[in-house]
Design an enzyme around this catalytic site. Sequence first.
Site, short mmCIF file in Angstrom:
data_model
loop_
_atom_site.label_atom_id
_atom_site.label_comp_id
_atom_site.label_asym_id
_atom_site.label_seq_id
_atom_site.Cartn_x
_atom_site.Cartn_y
_atom_site.Cartn_z
N ASP A 35 10.54 10.10 -1.81
CA ASP A 35 9.25 9.58 -1.38
C ASP A 35 9.44 8.82 -0.07
OD1 ASP A 35 6.69 8.60 -1.11
OD2 ASP A 35 6.56 7.82 -3.16
N HIS B 65 -1.07 10.04 -5.63
CA HIS B 65 -0.01 9.70 -4.68
C HIS B 65 0.80 10.97 -4.45
CE1 HIS B 65 2.88 7.62 -2.35
NE2 HIS B 65 3.84 7.67 -3.26
N CYS C 120 0.05 8.71 2.34
CA CYS C 120 1.06 9.40 1.54
C CYS C 120 1.15 10.90 1.79
CB CYS C 120 0.87 9.11 0.06
SG CYS C 120 -0.73 9.64 -0.62
N TYR D 185 -8.47 4.24 -3.57
CA TYR D 185 -7.66 5.23 -4.27
C TYR D 185 -6.24 4.72 -4.52
CZ TYR D 185 -4.61 6.85 -0.44
OH TYR D 185 -3.65 6.94 0.53
N TRP E 71 -3.46 1.67 5.80
CA TRP E 71 -4.47 1.84 4.75
C TRP E 71 -5.66 0.92 4.99
CZ3 TRP E 71 0.69 2.48 4.20
CH2 TRP E 71 1.14 3.62 3.54
#
Length: 541
Positions: free
Chosen positions: A350, A327, A268, A513, A232
């Site tokens: 997840d 997400h 994600c 974000y 990220w």
Amino acid sequence: MNILKPGNILHTNRREHHTDLYHGDELIIRRGQTFQMELELNRPFSADTDKLHLDLKTGPLPMVSKGTHVIIPLVEHLEDERWEAKIVKQTGNNIRLSINSPASAVIGLYGLSVTTSSLKGEATATHNSSKNIVMLFNPWCEEDTVFMDDEDERNEYVLNDTGRIYYGTEKQIGARTWNFGQFHEGILDACLFILEKSDMPPSGRGDPVNVVRVISAMINAQDDFGVLIGNWSGDYSDGVSPAAWSSSVEILKKYHSTNGTPVSYGQCWVFSGVTTSVLRCLGIPARSVTNFQSAHDTDVSLTTDVYFDANMEPIDYLNSDSVWNFHVWNDCWMARPDLPPGNGGWQAVDSTPQETSQGTFRCGPASVSAIRSGQVYLKHDTPFVFAEVNSDKIYWQKNLDGTFSQIYSEKKAVGHNISTKAVGSDERADITHLYKHQEGSEEERIAVETASRYGSKPDVYSVPMAEDVSVEVKMEGEGPRMGVDAKLSILVKNQSPHPRQTTLHSQVAVMYYTGVLKGTIKKEEIPVELLPNEGWLSTRG
């Protein structure tokens, strides 16, 4: 002896087992369903004088007691829910077998051998097949725990190899087309490779709960040399930018061809897209799901907490919880015999590495039904997913004695417009109602309070707070756009029959974000005096 799989037998098996979309000439079958096999012996077989059985073996140390070495006897009549074979046709030296498997069979890659002998046990001969058998989960079989009874849903969640993944903000929902490619050449091999590379023993592959949990861990490379490295930082110069991917195929093939070297980079939606591919490939119904205003609860409080000092300055080192614009994770479909009745169906899983679960970066499967009702004591990782979709945002102020007091709570701050691709079309389906009761309803409040009792701050809801002064913040239009001024209106209303004095603390900040703050743009403190039932409106640009 030859073990034959001529075209018509292979195609019959593939068609009946809904595996005709996979590439290659292996026998790819689904558990709990009869399949056909042909053998060519060196002489005619006679049930009066000869014996025959098949052996299937999977994993490095096949054991009968673990279900990884299967001995399939020859019987006169097939019965359900057991490994058995029956001769259905015999022509000279050729015999055709009809073979049953139980719906709980271990999935994966099996080696096949055939043993023949006389009834007296003489002249025993074992012949190994040059072809392997691949066993998959079976959503078409009622006895399989991944059974899905709606044909349109099976077509969507198992057989559809393309889909849509949603992103952006709740006011500006974008969609990207994703190629799951679960039937693409080499992808089944890559998925089986991921299972082999995991630390799950082959005997655990009969339970989809185990398999999903392992896949969740293996899709990220955080702690186990899994498929994708998360990044990220904004610097992707030594790999591929997460935004550049539109398919799982290249990622999975690259991981397999490099013998398990993690691929750079994912965020994600990439983790979710690859997870959908692997689960569908193995026969577990799955879909990618996007949650807007998605909370990241770091301390299992079941609340999203914001801390201020006595001067209403944020205490940065305590403010580890965050709310992401969006997400993406997954739902997968299965019964949950390990949970109380009513918790089967969709399960949240997840693969994005956020928090560890039993020491490993993974999450789920968590029953969506349990999440909805706040039953966060039901495994796996239900508290974390609950907080993502339905935690209250609690504001705390530090007291002179070092303790903290609750000064405000937002009850509708997280978990909006939970989205997935609709069955049979490219429309967006809103599935928020599956994850939470109607916002503000009595059922939803009970779920929040039930969940919080099992968190690290069980007394959050024990003291009723005065809530007669409300604050509502609205943004004009569809929300902030690049290069365009944002206009906010703040309405403070006294809903009590008594005058109220309060101070409005406003702070405008830029954030990524993921909910990580970049910097504060503007701060204000405005004293507000309100008469009974009076409102106060302020517009800011």
